[in-house]
Design an enzyme around this catalytic site. Structure first.
Site, PDB file in Angstrom:
ATOM      1  N   SER A  43       0.814  -1.222   0.000  1.00 39.17           N
ATOM      2  CA  SER A  43       0.000   0.000   0.000  1.00 39.17           C
ATOM      3  C   SER A  43       0.847   1.271   0.000  1.00 39.17           C
ATOM      4  O   SER A  43       0.305   2.372   0.069  1.00 39.17           O
ATOM      5  CB  SER A  43      -0.905   0.004   1.237  1.00 39.17           C
ATOM      6  OG  SER A  43      -1.708  -1.154   1.248  1.00 39.17           O
ATOM      7  N   GLY A  44       2.174   1.109  -0.046  1.00 41.50           N
ATOM      8  CA  GLY A  44       3.049   2.287  -0.046  1.00 41.50           C
ATOM      9  C   GLY A  44       3.903   2.411   1.210  1.00 41.50           C
ATOM     10  O   GLY A  44       4.375   3.503   1.546  1.00 41.50           O
ATOM     11  N   TRP A  47       7.570   3.736   0.733  1.00 38.57           N
ATOM     12  CA  TRP A  47       7.539   5.152   0.341  1.00 38.57           C
ATOM     13  C   TRP A  47       7.292   6.060   1.554  1.00 38.57           C
ATOM     14  O   TRP A  47       8.059   6.977   1.840  1.00 38.57           O
ATOM     15  CB  TRP A  47       6.435   5.305  -0.706  1.00 38.57           C
ATOM     16  CG  TRP A  47       6.277   6.626  -1.362  1.00 38.57           C
ATOM     17  CD1 TRP A  47       7.186   7.652  -1.407  1.00 38.57           C
ATOM     18  CD2 TRP A  47       5.137   7.047  -2.109  1.00 38.57           C
ATOM     19  NE1 TRP A  47       6.672   8.681  -2.144  1.00 38.57           N
ATOM     20  CE2 TRP A  47       5.420   8.337  -2.582  1.00 38.57           C
ATOM     21  CE3 TRP A  47       3.911   6.458  -2.431  1.00 38.57           C
ATOM     22  CZ2 TRP A  47       4.504   9.058  -3.370  1.00 38.57           C
ATOM     23  CZ3 TRP A  47       3.011   7.162  -3.215  1.00 38.57           C
ATOM     24  CH2 TRP A  47       3.304   8.443  -3.672  1.00 38.57           C
ATOM     25  N   THR A  91       4.781  -1.716  10.084  1.00 42.13           N
ATOM     26  CA  THR A  91       4.177  -3.028  10.303  1.00 42.13           C
ATOM     27  C   THR A  91       2.977  -3.256   9.400  1.00 42.13           C
ATOM     28  O   THR A  91       2.317  -2.296   8.991  1.00 42.13           O
ATOM     29  CB  THR A  91       3.732  -3.185  11.775  1.00 42.13           C
ATOM     30  OG1 THR A  91       3.245  -4.509  11.951  1.00 42.13           O
ATOM     31  CG2 THR A  91       2.648  -2.206  12.164  1.00 42.13           C
ATOM     32  N   HIS A  92       2.705  -4.542   9.134  1.00 44.08           N
ATOM     33  CA  HIS A  92       1.502  -4.910   8.385  1.00 44.08           C
ATOM     34  C   HIS A  92       0.492  -5.619   9.288  1.00 44.08           C
ATOM     35  O   HIS A  92      -0.511  -6.124   8.790  1.00 44.08           O
ATOM     36  CB  HIS A  92       1.851  -5.838   7.229  1.00 44.08           C
ATOM     37  CG  HIS A  92       2.795  -5.245   6.218  1.00 44.08           C
ATOM     38  ND1 HIS A  92       2.667  -3.970   5.729  1.00 44.08           N
ATOM     39  CD2 HIS A  92       3.882  -5.770   5.593  1.00 44.08           C
ATOM     40  CE1 HIS A  92       3.639  -3.736   4.852  1.00 44.08           C
ATOM     41  NE2 HIS A  92       4.379  -4.804   4.761  1.00 44.08           N
ATOM     42  N   ARG A 236       8.019  -1.435  -8.269  1.00 45.18           N
ATOM     43  CA  ARG A 236       7.644  -2.090  -9.528  1.00 45.18           C
ATOM     44  C   ARG A 236       7.191  -1.072 -10.567  1.00 45.18           C
ATOM     45  O   ARG A 236       7.877  -0.847 -11.547  1.00 45.18           O
ATOM     46  CB  ARG A 236       6.537  -3.127  -9.246  1.00 45.18           C
ATOM     47  CG  ARG A 236       6.189  -4.029 -10.413  1.00 45.18           C
ATOM     48  CD  ARG A 236       5.024  -4.954 -10.047  1.00 45.18           C
ATOM     49  NE  ARG A 236       3.808  -4.208  -9.755  1.00 45.18           N
ATOM     50  CZ  ARG A 236       2.823  -4.001 -10.623  1.00 45.18           C
ATOM     51  NH1 ARG A 236       2.900  -4.506 -11.830  1.00 45.18           N
ATOM     52  NH2 ARG A 236       1.747  -3.302 -10.293  1.00 45.18           N
TER      53      ARG A 236
HETATM   54  P1  A3P Z   1       3.326  -1.437  -7.455  1.00 42.37           P
HETATM   55  O1  A3P Z   1       3.626  -2.894  -7.337  1.00 42.37           O
HETATM   56  O2  A3P Z   1       1.892  -1.166  -7.859  1.00 42.37           O
HETATM   57  O3  A3P Z   1       4.298  -0.710  -8.308  1.00 42.37           O
HETATM   58  P2  A3P Z   1       4.899  -1.485  -0.058  1.00 42.37           P
HETATM   59  O4  A3P Z   1       6.071  -0.590   0.092  1.00 42.37           O
HETATM   60  O5  A3P Z   1       3.823  -1.272   0.944  1.00 42.37           O
HETATM   61  O6  A3P Z   1       5.313  -2.921  -0.177  1.00 42.37           O
HETATM   62  O7  A3P Z   1       4.179  -1.087  -1.445  1.00 42.37           O
HETATM   63  C1  A3P Z   1       4.807  -1.368  -2.669  1.00 42.37           C
HETATM   64  C2  A3P Z   1       4.076  -0.605  -3.751  1.00 42.37           C
HETATM   65  O8  A3P Z   1       4.358   0.796  -3.609  1.00 42.37           O
HETATM   66  C3  A3P Z   1       4.566  -0.997  -5.137  1.00 42.37           C
HETATM   67  O9  A3P Z   1       3.439  -0.801  -5.997  1.00 42.37           O
HETATM   68  C4  A3P Z   1       5.658   0.026  -5.354  1.00 42.37           C
HETATM   69  O10 A3P Z   1       6.036   0.189  -6.687  1.00 42.37           O
HETATM   70  C5  A3P Z   1       5.016   1.272  -4.788  1.00 42.37           C
HETATM   71  N1  A3P Z   1       6.006   2.303  -4.438  1.00 42.37           N
HETATM   72  C6  A3P Z   1       7.188   2.124  -3.805  1.00 42.37           C
HETATM   73  N2  A3P Z   1       7.840   3.276  -3.693  1.00 42.37           N
HETATM   74  C7  A3P Z   1       7.068   4.215  -4.275  1.00 42.37           C
HETATM   75  C8  A3P Z   1       7.240   5.623  -4.508  1.00 42.37           C
HETATM   76  N3  A3P Z   1       8.330   6.259  -4.098  1.00 42.37           N
HETATM   77  N4  A3P Z   1       6.243   6.264  -5.143  1.00 42.37           N
HETATM   78  C9  A3P Z   1       5.127   5.614  -5.557  1.00 42.37           C
HETATM   79  N5  A3P Z   1       4.920   4.291  -5.380  1.00 42.37           N
HETATM   80  C10 A3P Z   1       5.883   3.599  -4.745  1.00 42.37           C
END
Ligand code: A3P
Length: 276
Positions: A43-44, A47, A91-92, A236
């Site tokens: 879910s981000g 980031w 955390t998840h 991704r």
């Molecule tokens: P996608 O697989 O749709 O690209 P988490 O960090 O919770 O595991 O979430 C991973 C998702 O957040 C992935 O989505 C990833 O590409 C996206 N993500 C990671 N860093 C990001 C950033 N800086 N900006 C936007 N999306 C990001």
């Protein structure tokens, strides 16, 4: 086949983290200054964790280690003591499964959420590409059934969201700050500003802009490469609405119907536009 490899403990599903840590994370010690970033997987988390750490450190510099080092359920009591403040754990796990000190100390919590269809496609790719851990080689259609039934690590997205009702309707709630992935994409500067207020920091506008730039998808993916594992999976695509490239129309309609049914009694109405 229609299953993937996860660890089951007390009826909950986790990725293959050290089992002792999974058994003990609820007893981890925290301090009043700790902040916990909570999100269903994909879910981000990476980031927003990077952004929150930069805000707390007061500089737009890449955090030189991987996010999972500050993941609650990945840690033992011994490693927790090694992390200097200011700390942001992530955390998840469900709200009720947070370390008991997070409840007792009323720790500040940041809840990140994202359109569950994009979450589903992102998690499907995570499971398929990390085949050395999950051993999943089935189709998206089979996988989607498991996701909707909660037969994936951290269980169902619906149960995750429902667990957060409790914090908003409890007598002694933790302070919680909500961040929607889609809003962060659309307007990172104003979202970072809102987060800074919640964290009690007062960065100048220049720093906020620098943090937004440093954490922009492709920049962050590149900068994290030396510090984070599996960057091609953790970073991704990073876009809104990618689910449309994987879901069929029928799968999308079935998903909408299940979502409506599963969330009909949920008092926490997240502002998710399901059909983007
Ligand atoms: P996608 O697989 O749709 O690209 P988490 O960090 O919770 O595991 O979430 C991973 C998702 O957040 C992935 O989505 C990833 O590409 C996206 N993500 C990671 N860093 C990001 C950033 N800086 N900006 C936007 N999306 C990001």
């Amino acid at each position: 086949g229609c299953s993937l490899t996860v660890i089951e403990l007390d009826g909950k599903f986790y990725p293959a983290f050290p089992v002792d840590n999974l058994k003990n994370y609820r007893t981890l010690p925290l301090t009043d200054d700790d902040v916990i970033l909570c999100a269903y997987p994909k879910s981000g988390t990476h980031w927003l964790w990077e952004v929150a750490m930069m805000l707390r450190q007061g500089k737009a510099e890449t955090i030189p280690f991987k996010k999972s080092l500050q993941m609650v359920e990945f840690n033992s009591i011994a490693n927790m003591a090694e992390y200097p403040p200011p700390r942001v754990f992530n955390t998840h796990v469900l709200y009720e499964d947070l370390p008991s000190e997070a409840h007792a100390r009323r720790s500040r919590l940041v809840l990140v959420y994202r359109n569950p269809k994009d979450v589903a496609v992102s998690l499907y790719n995570h499971h398929r590409k990390l085949s050395q851990y999950y051993e999943y080689e089935g189709t998206f259609a089979d996988w989607l059934e498991m996701f909707l039934d909660g037969r994936v690590d951290y269980g169902s997205w619906f149960d995750y969201v429902k667990s957060w009702e409790k914090v908003f309707y409890s007598d002694a709630p933790n302070p919680v700050h909500l961040i929607k992935y889609e809003d962060m994409k659309e307007n990172p500067v104003s979202e970072i500003k809102r987060l800074a207020e919640f964290l009690g920091v007062t960065p100048d506008p220049e720093l906020i802009k620098k943090i937004a730039d440093k954490c922009e998808f492709s920049k962050m993916a590149e900068d994290k490469k030396p510090h984070q594992e599996h960057t091609e999976i953790m970073f991704r695509k990073g876009v809104v609405g990618d689910w449309k490239n994987t879901f069929t129309v029928a799968q999308s309609e079935a998903f909408d119907a299940i979502l409506k049914e599963r969330m009909k009694d949920c008092k926490l109405k997240l502002q998710v536009r399901y059909t983007l």
